[in-house]
Every structure is written in C-alpha cells, then in structure tokens.
Write an enzyme that holds these catalytic residues in place. Sequence first.
Site, mmCIF file in Angstrom:
data_model
loop_
_atom_site.group_PDB
_atom_site.id
_atom_site.type_symbol
_atom_site.label_atom_id
_atom_site.label_comp_id
_atom_site.label_asym_id
_atom_site.label_seq_id
_atom_site.Cartn_x
_atom_site.Cartn_y
_atom_site.Cartn_z
ATOM 1 N N ASN A 95 0.805 -1.229 0.000
ATOM 2 C CA ASN A 95 0.000 0.000 0.000
ATOM 3 C C ASN A 95 0.836 1.276 0.000
ATOM 4 O OD1 ASN A 95 0.787 -0.663 2.657
ATOM 5 N ND2 ASN A 95 -0.909 0.491 3.533
ATOM 6 N N GLU A 113 4.286 -3.923 12.447
ATOM 7 C CA GLU A 113 3.255 -2.915 12.238
ATOM 8 C C GLU A 113 2.152 -3.613 11.458
ATOM 9 O OE1 GLU A 113 0.821 -0.728 10.600
ATOM 10 O OE2 GLU A 113 2.404 0.189 9.398
ATOM 11 N N CYS A 167 -3.039 1.136 6.844
ATOM 12 C CA CYS A 167 -3.183 0.470 8.146
ATOM 13 C C CYS A 167 -3.814 1.397 9.170
ATOM 14 C CB CYS A 167 -1.818 -0.008 8.637
ATOM 15 S SG CYS A 167 -1.060 -1.269 7.599
ATOM 16 N N GLU A 183 8.289 2.534 14.570
ATOM 17 C CA GLU A 183 9.022 3.094 13.455
ATOM 18 C C GLU A 183 8.883 4.608 13.514
ATOM 19 O OE1 GLU A 183 9.244 0.662 9.763
ATOM 20 O OE2 GLU A 183 7.275 -0.040 10.443
#
Length: 495
Positions: A166, A264, A298, A475
Amino acid sequence: MSTDSLVSEYFSTGTLAGLPSGHFIDGAFVTASGGRTIETFDPGAARAFHAFAAGDCADVDRAVAAARTAQKTWGRTRGNLRGAVLMRAAALLRAEAQRFAVVESLDSGKALQEAEGDVQGAARCLEYYAGAADKIEGSSFPLGTDYVGFSVDEPVGVTAHIIPWNYPLSTAARSFAPALAAGCTVVAKPAEQTPLTALMLADLLFRAGLPAGVLNVVTGTGAEAGGPLVAHPDIRHVTFTGSVQTGVRVMQAAAAHVASVVLELGGKSPVIVMADADMDAAVEGILGAIYENAGQICSAGSRLVVERSVHAQLVDRLARRAGALRIGHGLRRPQLGPLNSAAHLDKVAGYVDAARQRGLTISAGGERTVDPDGGAGWFFQPTIIDTVSADDPVVQEEIFGPVLSVQVVDDEEEAVAIANGTNFGLVAGIYTRDFGRAHRMAREIEAGQVYINEYFAGGIEVPFGGSKQSGFGREKGLQALKSYTRIKSVTARIG
C-alpha cells in the site's frame, strides 16, 4: 523526464522504459537464480505492464551473504559518513522525484498527487536519519572512583525488511533509513504487487555512495522469498508491515533464531467526533482518513464514532461529499484511485455485500466500478455503512478499503469504550473544541498514536506503531533507531 512526459509515455506504450527487472544484490541488478519472473499490474487498468525477478531461497542466500560481508565495514563506518550517504540520497531522490512518483502511482494504483507526497516524505525521511546517524551514543554509569562503566550502541547486524503493497516507497524509506543510519545492513523483500520503487531506491542509494552489499532487495512472493528471508539464521532483526496473520508467522520464524522483531500490523482506527467539534474540520479529516489511497492504509480512520446529536447531519454531509469524489486511474490525478488487485477488490466488495444482506444501511457507495475514462480497473465506490453495532464484522475486522463504518454514542465515556472495542490499537482521531476532554480521551484510548483535530497529523519525527493486534515496536522518530542497535556495556576497574 517531466511528469507529463512519463504519463504520456505510459498511456501511449503501455509501460515505461528502463524499469528494473532484477533483484538488487551486492550493488547490481541480477536475474533470479531460477530464471523465473512475475508480472506486476496496473490496478487502474487491470493489466500487466512489466515483469520482475521471482526470487527463492538461493537469491535470499546470495543477498544475506552480501549483507554479512558488507556489515564488517559499514557497521564500523563513522556515523557522519553514513549520514552523508543518506543526505546525498535524499537530494538525488528529490531530483528524480517525478519518475519515482509516476512509477509508484502506476505500480500501486494510488493517485499521482498522493505518490508525489510519498516521494517527498521518503526524501525527508532520509534527511531526518542522515542527521541522526552521528548522534547515536551510549551512557556512562556511576560506579564510584575505582571503576569506569559505559555503554556503546552497536548495530544489530543484518536486518530483514518486509515491505507492504500500500505504501511501498514510504515504508521502504522509513525502515531502510534508520537501519542504515545505525550501521546495519539490509535485505528487503517488497510485496510482489509493488516491487519497483524499492528496487529503484536501492539503486539510488548505491549511486549516492552506499557500498555494495549494504542494501539488497530480493523480489518474489512471500512464500518463496519472504519466508526464507525472515527465517534465515543470519538475520538479526526483522521489520514487518502487513496483516496480523502474516505477522504472527513472521514472529514465529524469527523466534527460531532469536531475532528481534518490529511488527506494524492491521488497524480499525476510530475517528471520534463530539457534538462540540468543528464540523467543517471533522468532515475534511474523516474524508482524508478513510478515502486517501482508497482506504488502503493500516492507520485509516475506518470507524466514525459520532455523538448522537450530530450524527445525522454529519453522515449526510459525508455521504454527499463521498458520492461526489472523482474516481479514476491514478495517473489522471483522481480523488479516489483503484484497489490494488482483483483479489483485494473481491474482499472489500464481499464485506459490503454481506453487510447489505444483514440489513445494514449503505448511506453512500457500496458497489464496484471502473475507471470512467478507461472502462477498466479494480475500483470500489467510496462507501459509508451507517449505525453499525459494536460486534458487526465491518466494525471488528479490517476491510482495508474505502469503507467507513459509523457507530453512534451518547457521551465521552461511551465514545472511549467504543473506540477501544476492537482487537486493534494502531491510531485514533478525536474532534472536539474542549481541550481537557481531548486529552482525557487521548489518555484513555488504547492506540499507539492519537490525533487531535487533524487526522494524520505529524511526520517522520513522530514514533509510529500499535498496541494489541496492531503490533509492537516503533518506526519513525528517534525511537526507530533503537530497533537497529544493541547495547554493549563495558566496565573496567581502575582503582
């Protein structure tokens, strides 16, 4: 070449010249060991436009071996020199931004203006960690006059990076840059749907002065290339972005050789709108939260949690705006682009069809469609499903598409409870004019990041990651560097 020239080239020829087709290993593009290739598709036209290497265990072994060799020198390179490479890469990426953006839009399907923003964000990421590379430092310990004690932050070694489809360039940059800044070497496996910009970024970093073998990219499927990579015994750390189910398998594989992991994973993030909110700001924030990149994010705001007194007017405004969004091929700069694959379109449509069969109200959209100019592509209308119960699948499960589920609440306490009512905990948004309420709610919401009065607020400086089934580790920000370093303590008697 200008953006317009690149777009024209694609629409006239059906592809772009000079696209990478091999793995990037030890400073060069190489063919797959088995000689096989995979096609990559343009989601806006539902057709293949290029082929790339289909890697396997042998290719992974080659890449990890190159990274192990390079680690011996890159890990001992001074931080300022590592930072200089990243800074040159940032400048080079800005200079080549048009080509990167067009390829990113074409490969992923996202609107060209969104891809252009991703390229600039990736360049900023490289700049940020370039500045951090020579500021990684240890501590001293107060052991009295007879001892000296201190710690050194060392690079963990060879790191594996599994990149999703994505945000292929953004996600690659945000994990490559801190790993390289910390002195680690990298072996990456981009999603088989979107391999191109990760390969281009590896080549760009090499041209910016990164030594051969420090950054390697192996393309192929998750089963044939990604699985062997995360299970490789010489990998010391894995950074993974993707689904919960695959994340569990990655963690299990990494555990076999005791590698650290950052995960993640999915999200079902709430956007809470209280009655006192600035409704104009809330409408704009919600539309961006769920329809940017066709909802394939996400951290998308896929649940609207709205106070009852403003529910009807807010949903009406959103439905009218959603129905007016311009759909089209990513290179034509639409307001809503396609979904990434035919299989993913089937998944999204399946959720909405099932909701309709259960009797839920579809206030906007709800149907498959195509690019109005080209007559093809994997598109789904921007959709709103109104007044959904807390246990419904469209509330509890990640759809990963342009589908907003609306939940109605009566007060602040219920809003927080509903916001926390899934197994995910990635991000959340809050719209209210009450400063105290906003921060009370932020304190109580189970999420790794909370936005107040602007969804997607922040940047590379802000740590990003989730809780519960949204994963762990962080992150972005200086926090990301900790994933790529290990502490060595040294104590000496001098008395």
